[in-house]
Motif scaffolding. Sequence first.
Motif, PDB file in Angstrom:
ATOM      1  N   GLU A 155      14.858 -23.908 -26.888  1.00  0.00           N
ATOM      2  CA  GLU A 155      13.883 -23.325 -25.960  1.00  0.00           C
ATOM      3  C   GLU A 155      12.782 -22.593 -26.701  1.00  0.00           C
ATOM      4  O   GLU A 155      11.608 -22.705 -26.347  1.00  0.00           O
ATOM      5  CB  GLU A 155      14.585 -22.392 -24.971  1.00  0.00           C
ATOM      6  CG  GLU A 155      15.331 -23.130 -23.895  1.00  0.00           C
ATOM      7  CD  GLU A 155      15.635 -22.260 -22.691  1.00  0.00           C
ATOM      8  OE1 GLU A 155      14.994 -21.210 -22.502  1.00  0.00           O
ATOM      9  OE2 GLU A 155      16.533 -22.658 -21.928  1.00  0.00           O
ATOM     10  N   GLU A 188      20.941 -23.918 -27.924  1.00  0.00           N
ATOM     11  CA  GLU A 188      20.088 -24.020 -26.732  1.00  0.00           C
ATOM     12  C   GLU A 188      18.919 -23.035 -26.808  1.00  0.00           C
ATOM     13  O   GLU A 188      17.781 -23.375 -26.463  1.00  0.00           O
ATOM     14  CB  GLU A 188      20.912 -23.750 -25.473  1.00  0.00           C
ATOM     15  CG  GLU A 188      21.940 -24.816 -25.167  1.00  0.00           C
ATOM     16  CD  GLU A 188      22.939 -24.376 -24.105  1.00  0.00           C
ATOM     17  OE1 GLU A 188      23.414 -25.258 -23.371  1.00  0.00           O
ATOM     18  OE2 GLU A 188      23.240 -23.161 -24.011  1.00  0.00           O
ATOM     19  N   GLY A 234      24.730 -13.981 -15.111  1.00  0.00           N
ATOM     20  CA  GLY A 234      23.480 -14.727 -15.211  1.00  0.00           C
ATOM     21  C   GLY A 234      23.574 -15.820 -16.245  1.00  0.00           C
ATOM     22  O   GLY A 234      24.640 -16.157 -16.744  1.00  0.00           O
ATOM     23  N   ARG A 235      22.440 -16.364 -16.565  1.00  0.00           N
ATOM     24  CA  ARG A 235      22.345 -17.511 -17.459  1.00  0.00           C
ATOM     25  C   ARG A 235      22.713 -17.126 -18.892  1.00  0.00           C
ATOM     26  O   ARG A 235      22.292 -16.093 -19.399  1.00  0.00           O
ATOM     27  CB  ARG A 235      20.907 -18.019 -17.426  1.00  0.00           C
ATOM     28  CG  ARG A 235      20.679 -19.239 -18.239  1.00  0.00           C
ATOM     29  CD  ARG A 235      19.283 -19.781 -17.962  1.00  0.00           C
ATOM     30  NE  ARG A 235      19.019 -20.895 -18.841  1.00  0.00           N
ATOM     31  CZ  ARG A 235      17.911 -21.022 -19.550  1.00  0.00           C
ATOM     32  NH1 ARG A 235      16.952 -20.141 -19.435  1.00  0.00           N
ATOM     33  NH2 ARG A 235      17.739 -22.059 -20.335  1.00  0.00           N
ATOM     34  N   ARG A 236      23.482 -17.981 -19.521  1.00  0.00           N
ATOM     35  CA  ARG A 236      23.852 -17.782 -20.922  1.00  0.00           C
ATOM     36  C   ARG A 236      23.518 -19.043 -21.698  1.00  0.00           C
ATOM     37  O   ARG A 236      23.675 -20.149 -21.194  1.00  0.00           O
ATOM     38  CB  ARG A 236      25.342 -17.487 -21.057  1.00  0.00           C
ATOM     39  CG  ARG A 236      25.722 -16.179 -20.408  1.00  0.00           C
ATOM     40  CD  ARG A 236      27.144 -15.856 -20.693  1.00  0.00           C
ATOM     41  NE  ARG A 236      27.518 -14.656 -19.939  1.00  0.00           N
ATOM     42  CZ  ARG A 236      28.672 -14.091 -20.023  1.00  0.00           C
ATOM     43  NH1 ARG A 236      29.605 -14.583 -20.796  1.00  0.00           N
ATOM     44  NH2 ARG A 236      28.927 -13.007 -19.318  1.00  0.00           N
ATOM     45  N   LEU A 237      23.064 -18.857 -22.909  1.00  0.00           N
ATOM     46  CA  LEU A 237      22.694 -19.975 -23.775  1.00  0.00           C
ATOM     47  C   LEU A 237      23.473 -19.894 -25.075  1.00  0.00           C
ATOM     48  O   LEU A 237      23.732 -18.810 -25.593  1.00  0.00           O
ATOM     49  CB  LEU A 237      21.203 -19.924 -24.123  1.00  0.00           C
ATOM     50  CG  LEU A 237      20.194 -19.999 -22.989  1.00  0.00           C
ATOM     51  CD1 LEU A 237      18.796 -19.774 -23.527  1.00  0.00           C
ATOM     52  CD2 LEU A 237      20.284 -21.330 -22.290  1.00  0.00           C
ATOM     53  N   SER A 238      23.774 -21.072 -25.610  1.00  0.00           N
ATOM     54  CA  SER A 238      24.314 -21.107 -26.962  1.00  0.00           C
ATOM     55  C   SER A 238      23.150 -20.863 -27.915  1.00  0.00           C
ATOM     56  O   SER A 238      21.970 -20.935 -27.526  1.00  0.00           O
ATOM     57  CB  SER A 238      24.948 -22.469 -27.244  1.00  0.00           C
ATOM     58  OG  SER A 238      23.940 -23.466 -27.304  1.00  0.00           O
ATOM     59  N   ARG A 256      23.466  -6.550 -19.986  1.00  0.00           N
ATOM     60  CA  ARG A 256      23.022  -7.871 -19.531  1.00  0.00           C
ATOM     61  C   ARG A 256      24.182  -8.850 -19.489  1.00  0.00           C
ATOM     62  O   ARG A 256      24.264  -9.675 -18.586  1.00  0.00           O
ATOM     63  CB  ARG A 256      21.914  -8.398 -20.432  1.00  0.00           C
ATOM     64  CG  ARG A 256      20.611  -7.662 -20.213  1.00  0.00           C
ATOM     65  CD  ARG A 256      19.517  -8.227 -21.052  1.00  0.00           C
ATOM     66  NE  ARG A 256      18.266  -7.518 -20.782  1.00  0.00           N
ATOM     67  CZ  ARG A 256      17.173  -7.672 -21.492  1.00  0.00           C
ATOM     68  NH1 ARG A 256      17.157  -8.512 -22.504  1.00  0.00           N
ATOM     69  NH2 ARG A 256      16.086  -6.991 -21.194  1.00  0.00           N
TER      70      ARG A 256
END
Length: 70
Positions: A64, A60, A53-57, A48
């Motif tokens: 969510e 974050e 694509g989207r990455r979050l800390s 992945r």
Amino acid sequence: MIGLRDKEIEARLERLAQKTGRSKSFYVRQALQEFLEDREDYLLGLARLEAGGRRLSLEEAEKELNGLDS
């Protein structure tokens, strides 16, 4: 059962089995299952990550996930 060539590991496994009343096979199976789950998770995460694509800390992601409780 898998034959162990490391005598120290074999002895530790034997002591654990005797102390707990479980078989050596039980512990080998449990260890192998945990290893495979960890390795599969690692490879999935790596795939992945490489796909982009989207990455979050962590912060974050926590925000969510906390929002899902509402």
